[in-house]
Design a protein around this motif. Structure first.
Motif, PDB file in Angstrom:
ATOM      1  N   ALA A 151       0.835  -1.206   0.000  1.00  0.00           N
ATOM      2  CA  ALA A 151       0.000   0.000   0.000  1.00  0.00           C
ATOM      3  C   ALA A 151       0.869   1.255   0.000  1.00  0.00           C
ATOM      4  CB  ALA A 151      -0.906   0.007   1.222  1.00  0.00           C
ATOM      5  N   VAL A 152       0.213   2.361  -0.279  1.00  0.00           N
ATOM      6  CA  VAL A 152       0.854   3.675  -0.180  1.00  0.00           C
ATOM      7  C   VAL A 152       0.013   4.492   0.788  1.00  0.00           C
ATOM      8  CG1 VAL A 152       1.287   5.820  -1.443  1.00  0.00           C
ATOM      9  CG2 VAL A 152       1.898   3.626  -2.468  1.00  0.00           C
ATOM     10  N   THR A 153       0.661   5.192   1.734  1.00  0.00           N
ATOM     11  CA  THR A 153      -0.094   6.004   2.690  1.00  0.00           C
ATOM     12  C   THR A 153       0.246   7.486   2.511  1.00  0.00           C
ATOM     13  OG1 THR A 153       1.620   5.619   4.355  1.00  0.00           O
ATOM     14  CG2 THR A 153      -0.313   4.191   4.432  1.00  0.00           C
ATOM     15  N   VAL A 154      -0.771   8.317   2.718  1.00  0.00           N
ATOM     16  CA  VAL A 154      -0.599   9.771   2.621  1.00  0.00           C
ATOM     17  C   VAL A 154      -1.216  10.407   3.853  1.00  0.00           C
ATOM     18  CG1 VAL A 154      -1.199  11.858   1.311  1.00  0.00           C
ATOM     19  CG2 VAL A 154      -0.749   9.717   0.087  1.00  0.00           C
ATOM     20  N   ASP A 155      -0.429  11.251   4.541  1.00  0.00           N
ATOM     21  CA  ASP A 155      -0.952  11.998   5.688  1.00  0.00           C
ATOM     22  C   ASP A 155      -1.778  13.167   5.153  1.00  0.00           C
ATOM     23  OD1 ASP A 155      -1.412  13.642   7.815  1.00  0.00           O
ATOM     24  OD2 ASP A 155       0.688  13.933   8.363  1.00  0.00           O
ATOM     25  N   THR A 156      -3.080  13.105   5.400  1.00  0.00           N
ATOM     26  CA  THR A 156      -3.939  14.182   4.879  1.00  0.00           C
ATOM     27  C   THR A 156      -4.300  15.204   5.963  1.00  0.00           C
ATOM     28  OG1 THR A 156      -5.918  12.851   5.312  1.00  0.00           O
ATOM     29  CG2 THR A 156      -4.995  12.713   3.104  1.00  0.00           C
ATOM     30  N   ALA A 157      -3.920  14.909   7.220  1.00  0.00           N
ATOM     31  CA  ALA A 157      -4.331  15.786   8.325  1.00  0.00           C
ATOM     32  C   ALA A 157      -3.729  17.191   8.205  1.00  0.00           C
ATOM     33  CB  ALA A 157      -3.950  15.149   9.654  1.00  0.00           C
ATOM     34  N   SER A 158      -2.438  17.257   7.845  1.00  0.00           N
ATOM     35  CA  SER A 158      -1.790  18.579   7.791  1.00  0.00           C
ATOM     36  C   SER A 158      -1.788  19.173   6.378  1.00  0.00           C
ATOM     37  CB  SER A 158      -0.346  18.452   8.294  1.00  0.00           C
ATOM     38  OG  SER A 158       0.376  17.561   7.449  1.00  0.00           O
ATOM     39  N   LEU A 159      -2.428  18.474   5.455  1.00  0.00           N
ATOM     40  CA  LEU A 159      -2.406  18.926   4.055  1.00  0.00           C
ATOM     41  C   LEU A 159      -3.411  20.051   3.829  1.00  0.00           C
ATOM     42  CD1 LEU A 159      -1.269  18.334   1.181  1.00  0.00           C
ATOM     43  CD2 LEU A 159      -3.238  16.817   0.864  1.00  0.00           C
ATOM     44  N   ALA A 177       2.422  20.482  -3.128  1.00  0.00           N
ATOM     45  CA  ALA A 177       1.556  20.354  -1.943  1.00  0.00           C
ATOM     46  C   ALA A 177       1.937  21.413  -0.917  1.00  0.00           C
ATOM     47  CB  ALA A 177       1.718  18.963  -1.324  1.00  0.00           C
ATOM     48  N   VAL A 178       0.937  21.928  -0.211  1.00  0.00           N
ATOM     49  CA  VAL A 178       1.187  22.881   0.875  1.00  0.00           C
ATOM     50  C   VAL A 178       0.693  22.244   2.171  1.00  0.00           C
ATOM     51  CG1 VAL A 178       0.804  25.218   1.749  1.00  0.00           C
ATOM     52  CG2 VAL A 178       0.751  24.795  -0.731  1.00  0.00           C
ATOM     53  N   LEU A 185       4.210  27.267   6.923  1.00  0.00           N
ATOM     54  CA  LEU A 185       3.684  26.484   5.819  1.00  0.00           C
ATOM     55  C   LEU A 185       4.839  25.932   4.995  1.00  0.00           C
ATOM     56  CD1 LEU A 185       0.751  28.709   4.452  1.00  0.00           C
ATOM     57  CD2 LEU A 185       0.677  26.930   6.196  1.00  0.00           C
ATOM     58  N   THR A 186       4.801  24.637   4.712  1.00  0.00           N
ATOM     59  CA  THR A 186       5.845  24.048   3.858  1.00  0.00           C
ATOM     60  C   THR A 186       5.263  23.741   2.484  1.00  0.00           C
ATOM     61  OG1 THR A 186       7.023  23.114   5.739  1.00  0.00           O
ATOM     62  CG2 THR A 186       7.486  22.140   3.608  1.00  0.00           C
ATOM     63  N   VAL A 187       5.947  24.263   1.468  1.00  0.00           N
ATOM     64  CA  VAL A 187       5.544  23.992   0.091  1.00  0.00           C
ATOM     65  C   VAL A 187       6.511  22.946  -0.460  1.00  0.00           C
ATOM     66  CG1 VAL A 187       5.147  24.983  -2.193  1.00  0.00           C
ATOM     67  CG2 VAL A 187       4.796  26.395  -0.150  1.00  0.00           C
ATOM     68  N   SER A 188       5.975  21.780  -0.843  1.00  0.00           N
ATOM     69  CA  SER A 188       6.815  20.729  -1.440  1.00  0.00           C
ATOM     70  C   SER A 188       6.431  20.611  -2.905  1.00  0.00           C
ATOM     71  CB  SER A 188       6.564  19.379  -0.772  1.00  0.00           C
ATOM     72  OG  SER A 188       6.703  19.490   0.611  1.00  0.00           O
ATOM     73  N   ARG A 260      -8.340  25.581  -1.006  1.00  0.00           N
ATOM     74  CA  ARG A 260      -8.976  24.295  -0.743  1.00  0.00           C
ATOM     75  C   ARG A 260      -7.948  23.191  -0.909  1.00  0.00           C
ATOM     76  NH1 ARG A 260      -9.802  22.271  -5.837  1.00  0.00           N
ATOM     77  NH2 ARG A 260      -9.781  23.847  -7.434  1.00  0.00           N
ATOM     78  N   LYS A 261      -8.330  21.969  -0.475  1.00  0.00           N
ATOM     79  CA  LYS A 261      -7.371  20.860  -0.530  1.00  0.00           C
ATOM     80  C   LYS A 261      -7.148  20.364  -1.931  1.00  0.00           C
ATOM     81  CE  LYS A 261      -7.282  18.615   3.939  1.00  0.00           C
ATOM     82  NZ  LYS A 261      -7.535  17.375   4.644  1.00  0.00           N
ATOM     83  N   GLY A 262      -8.069  20.492  -2.812  1.00  0.00           N
ATOM     84  CA  GLY A 262      -7.910  19.876  -4.113  1.00  0.00           C
ATOM     85  C   GLY A 262      -7.960  20.828  -5.254  1.00  0.00           C
TER      86      GLY A 262
END
Ligand SMILES: Cc1cc2nc3c(=O)[nH]c(=O)nc-3n(C[C@H](O)[C@H](O)[C@H](O)COP(=O)(O)OP(=O)(O)OC[C@H]3O[C@@H](n4cnc5c(N)ncnc54)[C@H](O)[C@@H]3O)c2cc1C
Length: 262
Positions: A151-159, A177-178, A185-188, A260-262
């Motif tokens: 599987a692949v996991t993504v932390d969405t809580a801080s996104l 992603a921010v 705020l970290t911009v990757s 927004r997130k998306g």
């Protein structure tokens, strides 16, 4: 999993869309282990801010998943934009990542999201997607012995926001992603191209709100981090940095405008 321990050199088969090309390129495995019947690898869940996507999820299933659409809709949109209809039904997340080809897009998309790969049946348990092209990494030493990517996991809580730009593909793609953290705020951003490995770029700003980010400034800071080796016969490094700056600015303008997130 027992099979992979018993046959450490076995080749894992998911949708086989890339493996067919590998066979044409000369791959002649003695043992092939198919994952097709392991239904757990097709599951997608979103619990306690962790989005977990089974490695056997196809591109079509990923782009239509209610869990992904509700937590990171732009990931679903990006996923549904890759390849062709036929390949989207056949190809899987795990195959796209572990084929480790520069021209495939899920490593670029998921690295910006800080995604982690979960393995079983080999010597590794967890690895960030962004490590796929680490120099002198275990990939080069133990490739074929990583077991099965489950599987692949993504932390969405801080996104806070995520977006993907592929309008300049194959020359350059950018996933951005921010996230909110204690420093601000970290911009990757991750820059991909058909001809070079993806490059990870990052900037942390002392801000509390996305609207405080200056797209032009942050875009320039990110693009300047692109190493010289990102330049190639299809574009000089100056041109690449210019292109990545434009794409980052475009994504950040959308991020600061929509919040927004998306
Ligand atoms: C015509 C065409 C167009 C395409 N266009 C695009 C595009 O625009 N963008 C893009 O991103 N991709 C594109 N692709 C690539 C496509 O997305 C991949 O071929 C697909 O995702 C691979 O998935 P698969 O399940 O078929 O992998 P497979 O072919 O089954 O496997 C690929 C590799 O991954 C390994 N592997 C697979 N699953 C696992 C696992 N769970 N654990 C360990 N190892 C594993 C296999 O051993 C093999 O080495 C295209 C492919 C084709 C043929």
């Amino acid at each position: 999993m027992a099979l992979t321990r018993h046959h450490p050199k076995a080749v894992i088969a998911a949708g086989c869309s890339d493996l067919v090309a590998q066979f044409r390129e000369g791959l002649e495995p003695e043992v092939l282990i198919s994952l097709q019947r392991i239904k757990e690898l097709r599951e997608i869940s979103n619990e306690a801010g962790i989005l977990r996507i089974g490695s056997l999820v196809s591109h079509t299933e990923g782009s239509r998943s209610p869990e992904i659409l509700s937590s990171v809709p732009a990931l679903a949109a990006a996923w549904g934009s890759i390849a062709t209809v036929r390949i989207r039904y056949r190809g899987t997340l795990g195959g796209n990542l572990l084929a480790r080809r520069y021209r495939y897009e899920m490593p670029v998309i998921l690295s910006a999201l800080g995604a982690q790969m979960q393995f079983e049946g080999g010597d590794i348990a967890v690895l960030p997607v962004s490590s796929l092209w680490d120099r002198d990494s275990l990939w080069d030493r133990t490739l074929g012995n990583v077991g099965i990517l489950t599987a692949v996991t993504v932390d969405t809580a801080s996104l806070l926001w995520f977006g993907y730009e592929r309008s300049m593909r194959p020359l350059s793609t950018v996933s951005l992603a921010v996230r909110k953290n204690t420093a601000g705020l970290t911009v990757s951003a991750v820059c991909g191209s058909e001809y070079r490995q993806p490059f990870v770029l990052s900037h942390t700003a002392e801000a509390t709100d996305i609207a405080e980010l200056d797209p032009a400034f942050v875009g320039e800071v990110l693009a300047a981090q692109l190493p010289d080796e990102a330049g190639d016969y299809a574009g000089s490094i100056d041109y690449r940095r210019h292109l990545v700056g434009v794409l980052c600015r475009r994504l950040l303008a959308e991020a600061t405008g929509t919040q927004r997130k998306g």
